[in-house]
Design a protein around this motif. Sequence first.
Motif, PDB file in Angstrom:
ATOM      1  N   ILE A 181       0.859  -1.182   0.000  1.00 20.84           N
ATOM      2  CA  ILE A 181       0.000   0.000   0.000  1.00 20.84           C
ATOM      3  C   ILE A 181       0.897   1.234   0.000  1.00 20.84           C
ATOM      4  O   ILE A 181       1.962   1.230   0.617  1.00 20.84           O
ATOM      5  CB  ILE A 181      -0.918   0.027   1.242  1.00 20.84           C
ATOM      6  CG1 ILE A 181      -1.773  -1.243   1.307  1.00 20.84           C
ATOM      7  CG2 ILE A 181      -1.809   1.271   1.234  1.00 20.84           C
ATOM      8  CD1 ILE A 181      -2.588  -1.378   2.578  1.00 20.84           C
ATOM      9  N   HIS A 235       0.612   5.832  -0.109  1.00 16.29           N
ATOM     10  CA  HIS A 235      -0.251   7.014  -0.074  1.00 16.29           C
ATOM     11  C   HIS A 235       0.146   7.931  -1.222  1.00 16.29           C
ATOM     12  O   HIS A 235       1.316   8.282  -1.366  1.00 16.29           O
ATOM     13  CB  HIS A 235      -0.108   7.765   1.251  1.00 16.29           C
ATOM     14  CG  HIS A 235      -1.007   8.958   1.325  1.00 16.29           C
ATOM     15  ND1 HIS A 235      -2.309   8.873   1.764  1.00 16.29           N
ATOM     16  CD2 HIS A 235      -0.811  10.247   0.977  1.00 16.29           C
ATOM     17  CE1 HIS A 235      -2.875  10.069   1.697  1.00 16.29           C
ATOM     18  NE2 HIS A 235      -1.977  10.920   1.219  1.00 16.29           N
ATOM     19  N   CYS A 236      -0.815   8.311  -2.045  1.00  9.66           N
ATOM     20  CA  CYS A 236      -0.582   9.277  -3.122  1.00  9.66           C
ATOM     21  C   CYS A 236      -1.079  10.637  -2.634  1.00  9.66           C
ATOM     22  O   CYS A 236      -2.272  10.815  -2.393  1.00  9.66           O
ATOM     23  CB  CYS A 236      -1.317   8.864  -4.398  1.00  9.66           C
ATOM     24  SG  CYS A 236      -1.158  10.120  -5.708  1.00  9.66           S
ATOM     25  N   CYS A 250      -3.665  12.179  -5.140  1.00 12.23           N
ATOM     26  CA  CYS A 250      -5.016  11.590  -5.049  1.00 12.23           C
ATOM     27  C   CYS A 250      -5.629  11.885  -3.678  1.00 12.23           C
ATOM     28  O   CYS A 250      -6.840  11.973  -3.539  1.00 12.23           O
ATOM     29  CB  CYS A 250      -4.962  10.069  -5.223  1.00 12.23           C
ATOM     30  SG  CYS A 250      -4.617   9.505  -6.897  1.00 12.23           S
ATOM     31  N   CYS A 302      -4.797   6.405   0.140  1.00  8.56           N
ATOM     32  CA  CYS A 302      -3.889   5.271   0.030  1.00  8.56           C
ATOM     33  C   CYS A 302      -4.386   4.365  -1.094  1.00  8.56           C
ATOM     34  O   CYS A 302      -5.591   4.217  -1.288  1.00  8.56           O
ATOM     35  CB  CYS A 302      -3.840   4.489   1.334  1.00  8.56           C
ATOM     36  SG  CYS A 302      -2.958   5.360   2.642  1.00  8.56           S
ATOM     37  N   ARG A 303      -3.433   3.787  -1.791  1.00  7.69           N
ATOM     38  CA  ARG A 303      -3.757   2.901  -2.910  1.00  7.69           C
ATOM     39  C   ARG A 303      -3.056   1.562  -2.721  1.00  7.69           C
ATOM     40  O   ARG A 303      -1.978   1.495  -2.159  1.00  7.69           O
ATOM     41  CB  ARG A 303      -3.325   3.519  -4.228  1.00  7.69           C
ATOM     42  CG  ARG A 303      -4.060   4.817  -4.529  1.00  7.69           C
ATOM     43  CD  ARG A 303      -4.125   5.038  -6.022  1.00  7.69           C
ATOM     44  NE  ARG A 303      -4.985   6.136  -6.378  1.00  7.69           N
ATOM     45  CZ  ARG A 303      -6.264   6.007  -6.668  1.00  7.69           C
ATOM     46  NH1 ARG A 303      -6.852   4.853  -6.631  1.00  7.69           N
ATOM     47  NH2 ARG A 303      -6.982   7.056  -7.009  1.00  7.69           N
ATOM     48  N   LYS A 342       4.383   1.781  -4.775  1.00  9.02           N
ATOM     49  CA  LYS A 342       4.443   3.154  -5.283  1.00  9.02           C
ATOM     50  C   LYS A 342       5.256   3.242  -6.571  1.00  9.02           C
ATOM     51  O   LYS A 342       4.890   3.965  -7.497  1.00  9.02           O
ATOM     52  CB  LYS A 342       5.029   4.083  -4.217  1.00  9.02           C
ATOM     53  CG  LYS A 342       4.988   5.531  -4.599  1.00  9.02           C
ATOM     54  CD  LYS A 342       5.421   6.436  -3.479  1.00  9.02           C
ATOM     55  CE  LYS A 342       5.246   7.880  -3.875  1.00  9.02           C
ATOM     56  NZ  LYS A 342       5.470   8.783  -2.766  1.00  9.02           N
ATOM     57  N   TYR A 377       3.459   2.792 -10.039  1.00  5.67           N
ATOM     58  CA  TYR A 377       2.387   3.707 -10.435  1.00  5.67           C
ATOM     59  C   TYR A 377       2.923   5.115 -10.637  1.00  5.67           C
ATOM     60  O   TYR A 377       3.900   5.513 -10.008  1.00  5.67           O
ATOM     61  CB  TYR A 377       1.282   3.752  -9.373  1.00  5.67           C
ATOM     62  CG  TYR A 377       0.500   2.469  -9.302  1.00  5.67           C
ATOM     63  CD1 TYR A 377      -0.683   2.321 -10.023  1.00  5.67           C
ATOM     64  CD2 TYR A 377       0.957   1.395  -8.553  1.00  5.67           C
ATOM     65  CE1 TYR A 377      -1.392   1.134  -9.986  1.00  5.67           C
ATOM     66  CE2 TYR A 377       0.253   0.201  -8.516  1.00  5.67           C
ATOM     67  CZ  TYR A 377      -0.920   0.080  -9.234  1.00  5.67           C
ATOM     68  OH  TYR A 377      -1.613  -1.097  -9.191  1.00  5.67           O
ATOM     69  N   HIS A 425       1.153   9.189 -11.069  1.00  2.00           N
ATOM     70  CA  HIS A 425      -0.089   9.946 -10.983  1.00  2.00           C
ATOM     71  C   HIS A 425      -0.260  10.763 -12.258  1.00  2.00           C
ATOM     72  O   HIS A 425       0.597  11.555 -12.621  1.00  2.00           O
ATOM     73  CB  HIS A 425      -0.083  10.873  -9.765  1.00  2.00           C
ATOM     74  CG  HIS A 425      -1.397  11.549  -9.559  1.00  2.00           C
ATOM     75  ND1 HIS A 425      -2.401  10.984  -8.808  1.00  2.00           N
ATOM     76  CD2 HIS A 425      -1.895  12.714 -10.040  1.00  2.00           C
ATOM     77  CE1 HIS A 425      -3.447  11.783  -8.817  1.00  2.00           C
ATOM     78  NE2 HIS A 425      -3.157  12.838  -9.561  1.00  2.00           N
ATOM     79  N   VAL A 444      -5.619  10.510 -11.428  1.00  2.00           N
ATOM     80  CA  VAL A 444      -5.654   9.165 -10.868  1.00  2.00           C
ATOM     81  C   VAL A 444      -4.270   8.527 -11.040  1.00  2.00           C
ATOM     82  O   VAL A 444      -3.512   8.931 -11.931  1.00  2.00           O
ATOM     83  CB  VAL A 444      -6.765   8.318 -11.540  1.00  2.00           C
ATOM     84  CG1 VAL A 444      -6.406   7.987 -12.971  1.00  2.00           C
ATOM     85  CG2 VAL A 444      -7.070   7.074 -10.754  1.00  2.00           C
ATOM     86  N   CYS A 445      -3.970   7.567 -10.203  1.00  2.00           N
ATOM     87  CA  CYS A 445      -2.719   6.830 -10.351  1.00  2.00           C
ATOM     88  C   CYS A 445      -2.897   5.747 -11.411  1.00  2.00           C
ATOM     89  O   CYS A 445      -3.908   5.045 -11.412  1.00  2.00           O
ATOM     90  CB  CYS A 445      -2.309   6.198  -9.024  1.00  2.00           C
ATOM     91  SG  CYS A 445      -1.758   7.424  -7.817  1.00  2.00           S
TER      92      CYS A 445
END
Length: 161
Positions: free
Chosen positions: A107, A109-110, A113, A116-117, A121, A124, A126, A132-133
């Motif tokens: 996981i 955090h962006c 955005c 958390c995604r 990291k 991906y 952004h 969006v990521c």
Amino acid sequence: MKENTTATTETHAATENITECSHYNRKCHMKCSECSISKSKYYACRLCHNEQVDEHKLDRFNVKQIKCQECSEEQAPSNKCIMCGIKFADYFCSKCNLWQSGNDIHIYHCNLCGICRIGKKEDYKHCLKCDVCISTKRIKALIVRTCSTWIKASFEMVCDK
């Protein structure tokens, strides 16, 4: 030691009628600020809350209090209990109030955005245009199937932040 921890967690959950969480693996419960107006109620996670409460959604960004599953100490959100010292999860985001444990889950955090995604990291980027990521694998696949003008535009719209 692990079996004893599980028994303690189940005892605290049963005592307070907190359902077992099928969404996240962590050792703390969240207090909903809206539910707390009339009573002191903790939930295993925001999704568990939203499955049980119809009147409103738990705002994960507004969680001000959590409770340790081991010792029941009420405290401000963090990743370590101020009383017994246990770590609540392998991953903790203080912006999203997200806790998650497990070796198989990544996981990040962006900041763009604001959430958390799931994923690594580094896998991906952004996209400022789409907000969006996007998976770098997806970007590479799109490049292969498009013209050079679109390729240039694609790289310009994806930031490196």
